[in-house]
Design a protein around this motif. Sequence first.
Motif, PDB file in Angstrom:
ATOM      1  N   MET A 116      38.746  27.413  37.933  1.00 20.68           N
ATOM      2  CA  MET A 116      38.625  28.858  37.738  1.00 20.68           C
ATOM      3  C   MET A 116      38.591  29.538  39.101  1.00 20.68           C
ATOM      4  O   MET A 116      37.894  29.111  40.004  1.00 20.68           O
ATOM      5  N   SER A 117      39.352  30.603  39.254  1.00 19.41           N
ATOM      6  CA  SER A 117      39.431  31.280  40.536  1.00 19.41           C
ATOM      7  C   SER A 117      38.116  31.965  40.882  1.00 19.41           C
ATOM      8  O   SER A 117      37.548  32.710  40.086  1.00 19.41           O
ATOM      9  N   SER A 118      37.640  31.712  42.115  1.00 17.99           N
ATOM     10  CA  SER A 118      36.393  32.347  42.574  1.00 17.99           C
ATOM     11  C   SER A 118      36.571  33.835  42.782  1.00 17.99           C
ATOM     12  O   SER A 118      35.577  34.575  42.887  1.00 17.99           O
ATOM     13  N   GLU A 119      37.839  34.305  42.865  1.00 20.82           N
ATOM     14  CA  GLU A 119      38.060  35.725  43.107  1.00 20.82           C
ATOM     15  C   GLU A 119      37.553  36.583  41.951  1.00 20.82           C
ATOM     16  O   GLU A 119      37.269  37.771  42.148  1.00 20.82           O
ATOM     17  N   ILE A 120      37.421  36.019  40.753  1.00 26.15           N
ATOM     18  CA  ILE A 120      36.879  36.783  39.624  1.00 26.15           C
ATOM     19  C   ILE A 120      35.460  37.248  39.945  1.00 26.15           C
ATOM     20  O   ILE A 120      35.072  38.373  39.616  1.00 26.15           O
ATOM     21  N   ARG A 121      34.698  36.412  40.620  1.00 27.48           N
ATOM     22  CA  ARG A 121      33.289  36.718  40.890  1.00 27.48           C
ATOM     23  C   ARG A 121      33.114  37.794  41.961  1.00 27.48           C
ATOM     24  O   ARG A 121      32.011  38.293  42.153  1.00 27.48           O
ATOM     25  N   THR A 122      34.189  38.148  42.654  1.00 31.33           N
ATOM     26  CA  THR A 122      34.080  39.202  43.679  1.00 31.33           C
ATOM     27  C   THR A 122      34.439  40.577  43.137  1.00 31.33           C
ATOM     28  O   THR A 122      34.310  41.569  43.840  1.00 31.33           O
ATOM     29  N   LEU A 123      34.916  40.633  41.894  1.00 28.83           N
ATOM     30  CA  LEU A 123      35.324  41.909  41.311  1.00 28.83           C
ATOM     31  C   LEU A 123      34.106  42.787  41.016  1.00 28.83           C
ATOM     32  O   LEU A 123      33.009  42.293  40.755  1.00 28.83           O
ATOM     33  N   GLU A 124      34.329  44.084  41.024  1.00 29.54           N
ATOM     34  CA  GLU A 124      33.277  45.036  40.658  1.00 29.54           C
ATOM     35  C   GLU A 124      33.478  45.493  39.221  1.00 29.54           C
ATOM     36  O   GLU A 124      34.616  45.715  38.789  1.00 29.54           O
ATOM     37  N   PRO A 125      32.363  45.670  38.482  1.00 33.18           N
ATOM     38  CA  PRO A 125      30.975  45.377  38.871  1.00 33.18           C
ATOM     39  C   PRO A 125      30.696  43.868  38.835  1.00 33.18           C
ATOM     40  O   PRO A 125      30.996  43.210  37.828  1.00 33.18           O
ATOM     41  N   VAL A 161      28.022  42.131  38.536  1.00 35.00           N
ATOM     42  CA  VAL A 161      27.110  41.624  37.497  1.00 35.00           C
ATOM     43  C   VAL A 161      27.853  41.336  36.205  1.00 35.00           C
ATOM     44  O   VAL A 161      27.541  40.372  35.489  1.00 35.00           O
ATOM     45  N   LEU A 162      28.865  42.153  35.901  1.00 41.87           N
ATOM     46  CA  LEU A 162      29.642  41.949  34.678  1.00 41.87           C
ATOM     47  C   LEU A 162      30.602  40.770  34.823  1.00 41.87           C
ATOM     48  O   LEU A 162      30.626  39.861  33.981  1.00 41.87           O
ATOM     49  N   TRP A 163      31.377  40.748  35.888  1.00 39.02           N
ATOM     50  CA  TRP A 163      32.393  39.704  36.043  1.00 39.02           C
ATOM     51  C   TRP A 163      31.772  38.331  36.278  1.00 39.02           C
ATOM     52  O   TRP A 163      32.340  37.311  35.866  1.00 39.02           O
ATOM     53  N   ASN A 164      30.612  38.281  36.946  1.00 35.92           N
ATOM     54  CA  ASN A 164      29.961  36.983  37.129  1.00 35.92           C
ATOM     55  C   ASN A 164      29.466  36.412  35.813  1.00 35.92           C
ATOM     56  O   ASN A 164      29.566  35.198  35.569  1.00 35.92           O
ATOM     57  N   LYS A 165      28.928  37.264  34.971  1.00 36.90           N
ATOM     58  CA  LYS A 165      28.491  36.780  33.661  1.00 36.90           C
ATOM     59  C   LYS A 165      29.692  36.362  32.811  1.00 36.90           C
ATOM     60  O   LYS A 165      29.633  35.383  32.056  1.00 36.90           O
ATOM     61  N   PHE A 166      30.796  37.083  32.950  1.00 38.01           N
ATOM     62  CA  PHE A 166      32.008  36.697  32.212  1.00 38.01           C
ATOM     63  C   PHE A 166      32.521  35.340  32.699  1.00 38.01           C
ATOM     64  O   PHE A 166      32.928  34.491  31.901  1.00 38.01           O
ATOM     65  N   LEU A 225      30.307  32.635  31.277  1.00 37.69           N
ATOM     66  CA  LEU A 225      30.600  32.438  29.854  1.00 37.69           C
ATOM     67  C   LEU A 225      31.911  31.684  29.667  1.00 37.69           C
ATOM     68  O   LEU A 225      32.005  30.763  28.845  1.00 37.69           O
ATOM     69  N   ASN A 226      32.947  32.046  30.437  1.00 34.84           N
ATOM     70  CA  ASN A 226      34.256  31.435  30.259  1.00 34.84           C
ATOM     71  C   ASN A 226      34.333  29.993  30.751  1.00 34.84           C
ATOM     72  O   ASN A 226      35.338  29.319  30.539  1.00 34.84           O
ATOM     73  N   ALA A 227      33.282  29.533  31.389  1.00 32.06           N
ATOM     74  CA  ALA A 227      33.206  28.113  31.758  1.00 32.06           C
ATOM     75  C   ALA A 227      32.767  27.253  30.576  1.00 32.06           C
ATOM     76  O   ALA A 227      32.836  26.023  30.636  1.00 32.06           O
ATOM     77  N   VAL A 228      32.336  27.910  29.484  1.00 34.41           N
ATOM     78  CA  VAL A 228      31.823  27.199  28.308  1.00 34.41           C
ATOM     79  C   VAL A 228      32.872  27.218  27.200  1.00 34.41           C
ATOM     80  O   VAL A 228      33.285  28.287  26.748  1.00 34.41           O
ATOM     81  N   PRO A 229      33.343  26.078  26.710  1.00 35.73           N
ATOM     82  CA  PRO A 229      34.292  26.072  25.587  1.00 35.73           C
ATOM     83  C   PRO A 229      33.676  26.746  24.366  1.00 35.73           C
ATOM     84  O   PRO A 229      32.533  26.450  23.997  1.00 35.73           O
ATOM     85  N   ARG A 230      34.430  27.642  23.719  1.00 38.16           N
ATOM     86  CA  ARG A 230      33.837  28.400  22.615  1.00 38.16           C
ATOM     87  C   ARG A 230      34.858  28.811  21.557  1.00 38.16           C
ATOM     88  O   ARG A 230      34.882  29.960  21.130  1.00 38.16           O
TER      89      ARG A 230
END
Length: 486
Positions: free
Chosen positions: A1-10, A12-17, A20-25
């Motif tokens: 998974m690209s770490s660049e997702i975690r640098t997006l604003e906001p 707090v939202l993108w880090n939680k996403f 979550l997306n690291a968990v098969p669901r």
Amino acid sequence: MSSEIRTLEPKVLWNKFADLNAVPRPSKKEERVIKFIKDFGENLGLETLEDEVGNVIIRKPATKGMEDRQAIVMQSHLDMVHQKNNDTVFDFDTQGIDMYVDGDWVKAKGTTLGADNGLGVATIMAILESDAIAHPDLEALFTIDEETGMTGAMGLKGGVLKGSILLNLDTEEDDEIGVGCAGGIDITARGSYNEEPVAKDSNKAYRLEVKGLQGGHSGMQIHEGLGNANKIMNRLLYAVIEDIKIAAIDGGSLRNAIPRESIATVVFRADKEELLMSVLNSLSDTIKKEFKTMEPDLQMVFTATDFPESVMPYEAQEQLLKALYAAHNGVYRMSADITDLVETSNNIAKVVVKEGNIHVGCLTRSSVESSKMDLANALKATFELAGCEVEFSGSYPGWAPNMDSAILKVMVPVYERLNNGEKPHVAACHAGLECGILGQNYPEMDMISFGPNIKGAHSPDERAQISSAQKYWEFVLEILKHIPKA
């Protein structure tokens, strides 16, 4: 998974996403994501419970100064649609989603992204974790199995939730405030036939493929004129019905996804090859012209293949192809009361023919119960005339609009203030939201739905807009500040 997702604003939202997306669901297999959410709530020291069907509820007291406001429920579903491109190697049961940034969009590599409804889940997680976001008494409701039956919402008992306002975060246009949705019903036709052997001498076998379609959400995008692989394949087969014998068909996947691909194996006399290929290629060119605007990547490919052991008898083949031709697909009726709203539709989602068995799966949606059943009965009659047995299942109600909603009267001016006087689009949608089902056991609860821009849901083209997520996040925070007093 690209770490660049975690640098997006906001962040707090993108880090939680990203968490979550690291968990098969995938739907029906939510055990790991249920544990993930329960652990999340318990690690925060918040009251966390799982009901008997697998929904998770986390409660957080009001922040200082908000104790006199009405208690709210923030709700999203944990499961996601699992769709991938044929050439993508991916296991939804074991792998997290591989995301990347493309300009103003977050996308996944060859699979659905899970923004539907993962961004809603991530929003609620961020608020539960924060010590700085003002909110009243809050119940976070994470439902299961929304995408393939809404069994989580159906199984939630009355009296469990204490809030009087429900914020559903499952709308996919950031200028829309949802006040109603369609109900739905699954229609399954099953038939059987006695397989016939076929001689290899003087015959040829071909594989017919329909591919390259966009697919998409079978409710929200049903009016867009997108191609349905099952209907296109049936059109091809019907054009040569008298000269072929069908060995197998495998088209589509999930009921709530417009089918993107279909494969059929057919047998015909070798001396008919040139004629049949001429007919199929000519029809293929015609269909491509019809869909050139909406489906520029549509392909119909016809290639020689291994010889099958058996085929359908002609009578069974004729009945099936005629039934599929007659069965309604797409918009059935537009609403007479709400401008541009699809009232009733059907998606012929899955067609499988193999080893003496026929399976056709449809999803019929409508905001009017009587119209839903009218179309369902029309489909039932069509397939019964072809000798199939037809089953109705998974019926769920629509959500009737309440234009006097108190939370709606809060959200509209908040939206206008944040967006320089622009008015939101207050509307019902043709998707199936859980609000209608939840409202059966919580009839007095004031419900609303909203969310960020998500395009191509239920397909590998699913993408979430970064700038829209920023706009949506600010809207969420302002709504929480302005919840009415109790």
